[in-house]
Scaffold this motif. Structure first.
Motif, PDB file in Angstrom:
ATOM      1  N   ASN A 289      47.555  51.015  40.564  1.00 53.41           N
ATOM      2  CA  ASN A 289      48.275  49.775  41.114  1.00 53.41           C
ATOM      3  C   ASN A 289      47.474  49.800  42.034  1.00 53.41           C
ATOM      4  O   ASN A 289      46.271  48.605  41.881  1.00 53.41           O
ATOM      5  CB  ASN A 289      49.758  50.572  41.785  1.00 53.41           C
TER       6      ASN A 289
ATOM      7  N   GLU B 161      44.941  45.837  41.701  1.00 54.17           N
ATOM      8  CA  GLU B 161      44.879  44.905  42.381  1.00 54.17           C
ATOM      9  C   GLU B 161      43.737  44.265  42.701  1.00 54.17           C
ATOM     10  O   GLU B 161      43.336  43.502  43.559  1.00 54.17           O
ATOM     11  CB  GLU B 161      45.848  45.261  43.692  1.00 54.17           C
TER      12      GLU B 161
ATOM     13  N   CYS C  34      41.386  44.006  41.074  1.00 54.89           N
ATOM     14  CA  CYS C  34      40.795  43.336  39.870  1.00 54.89           C
ATOM     15  C   CYS C  34      41.037  42.284  39.435  1.00 54.89           C
ATOM     16  O   CYS C  34      42.207  41.567  40.185  1.00 54.89           O
ATOM     17  CB  CYS C  34      40.404  43.694  38.723  1.00 54.89           C
ATOM     18  N   ALA C  35      40.379  40.728  39.175  1.00 51.87           N
ATOM     19  CA  ALA C  35      40.392  39.859  38.187  1.00 51.87           C
ATOM     20  C   ALA C  35      41.587  39.939  37.713  1.00 51.87           C
ATOM     21  O   ALA C  35      41.547  40.963  37.134  1.00 51.87           O
ATOM     22  CB  ALA C  35      39.033  38.820  38.487  1.00 51.87           C
ATOM     23  N   GLU C  36      42.403  38.556  37.518  1.00 48.22           N
ATOM     24  CA  GLU C  36      43.201  38.884  37.133  1.00 48.22           C
ATOM     25  C   GLU C  36      42.705  38.859  35.156  1.00 48.22           C
ATOM     26  O   GLU C  36      43.541  39.819  34.351  1.00 48.22           O
ATOM     27  CB  GLU C  36      43.842  37.205  36.908  1.00 48.22           C
ATOM     28  N   ASP C  37      42.029  38.688  34.994  1.00 47.55           N
ATOM     29  CA  ASP C  37      40.803  38.530  33.777  1.00 47.55           C
ATOM     30  C   ASP C  37      39.686  39.313  33.495  1.00 47.55           C
ATOM     31  O   ASP C  37      38.784  39.566  32.915  1.00 47.55           O
ATOM     32  CB  ASP C  37      40.782  37.349  32.879  1.00 47.55           C
TER      33      ASP C  37
ATOM     34  N   ARG D 161      45.484  48.375  34.977  1.00 47.27           N
ATOM     35  CA  ARG D 161      46.368  49.882  35.596  1.00 47.27           C
ATOM     36  C   ARG D 161      46.604  50.541  34.658  1.00 47.27           C
ATOM     37  O   ARG D 161      47.075  51.774  34.713  1.00 47.27           O
ATOM     38  CB  ARG D 161      47.244  48.200  36.603  1.00 47.27           C
TER      39      ARG D 161
ATOM     40  N   GLY E 136      42.141  42.593  31.801  1.00 51.06           N
ATOM     41  CA  GLY E 136      42.981  42.110  32.159  1.00 51.06           C
ATOM     42  C   GLY E 136      44.313  43.193  33.447  1.00 51.06           C
ATOM     43  O   GLY E 136      44.114  44.250  33.188  1.00 51.06           O
ATOM     44  N   ARG E 137      44.003  42.410  34.271  1.00 54.61           N
ATOM     45  CA  ARG E 137      44.652  43.475  35.440  1.00 54.61           C
ATOM     46  C   ARG E 137      45.722  43.924  35.106  1.00 54.61           C
ATOM     47  O   ARG E 137      45.977  45.568  35.179  1.00 54.61           O
ATOM     48  CB  ARG E 137      45.240  42.356  36.859  1.00 54.61           C
ATOM     49  N   GLU E 138      46.907  43.448  34.268  1.00 53.76           N
ATOM     50  CA  GLU E 138      47.699  44.775  34.111  1.00 53.76           C
ATOM     51  C   GLU E 138      47.240  45.923  33.054  1.00 53.76           C
ATOM     52  O   GLU E 138      48.283  46.697  32.465  1.00 53.76           O
ATOM     53  CB  GLU E 138      48.859  43.655  33.402  1.00 53.76           C
TER      54      GLU E 138
END
Length: 132
Positions: A27, A31, A33-36, A54, A49-51
């Motif tokens: 987690n 956080e 990392c950029a969203e993309d 993760r 992608g961030r998710e």
């Protein structure tokens, strides 16, 4: 250590990423990392992608290949756009032994976050010792 960070926010981001590894916390790293963002370890498929990053790291840590992860920074080459560094990953195993793996990373920034993070490491010594 050879070289130094020239952008203070890059050093802070880097230190926070080391804390994420020290705590085996996907987690915290995600956080940063950029969203993309794109993240890749060795020849494993990219996480985009961030998710997804993760989930990838959470899965990696959940394998319990090691109980602790530390890094020894040997060289750093920082610029406003890219960070290159050479280091050693020090994995502590459940039996009390360690595996030390040299690696080189290339990181591209997106604003104040990681945009493209590539870990160039040979993970086979860790996998062999942890599974064997």
């Amino acid at each position: 250590m050879i070289g130094k960070f020239i952008v203070p926010s890059h050093q802070s981001l880097f230190e926070r990423s080391l804390a994420a590894d020290a705590n085996l916390d996907a987690n915290i790293f995600a956080e940063l990392c950029a969203e993309d963002a794109v993240f890749q370890i060795a020849a494993l498929p990219e996480a985009r992608g961030r998710e997804v990053i993760r989930q990838f790291l959470a899965g990696f840590f959940a394998q319990k290949l090691f109980t602790k992860l530390e890094h020894r920074l040997l060289e750093v080459y920082d610029s406003p756009e890219v960070l290159l560094y050479r280091a050693e990953a020090i994995y502590s195993l459940a039996d009390g032994s360690t595996v030390v793996s040299p690696y080189v990373n290339r990181v591209l920034y997106r604003g104040e976050l990681f945009g493209d993070y590539r870990v160039h490491i040979d993970p086979s010594p860790l996998f062999e010792r942890a599974k064997g």
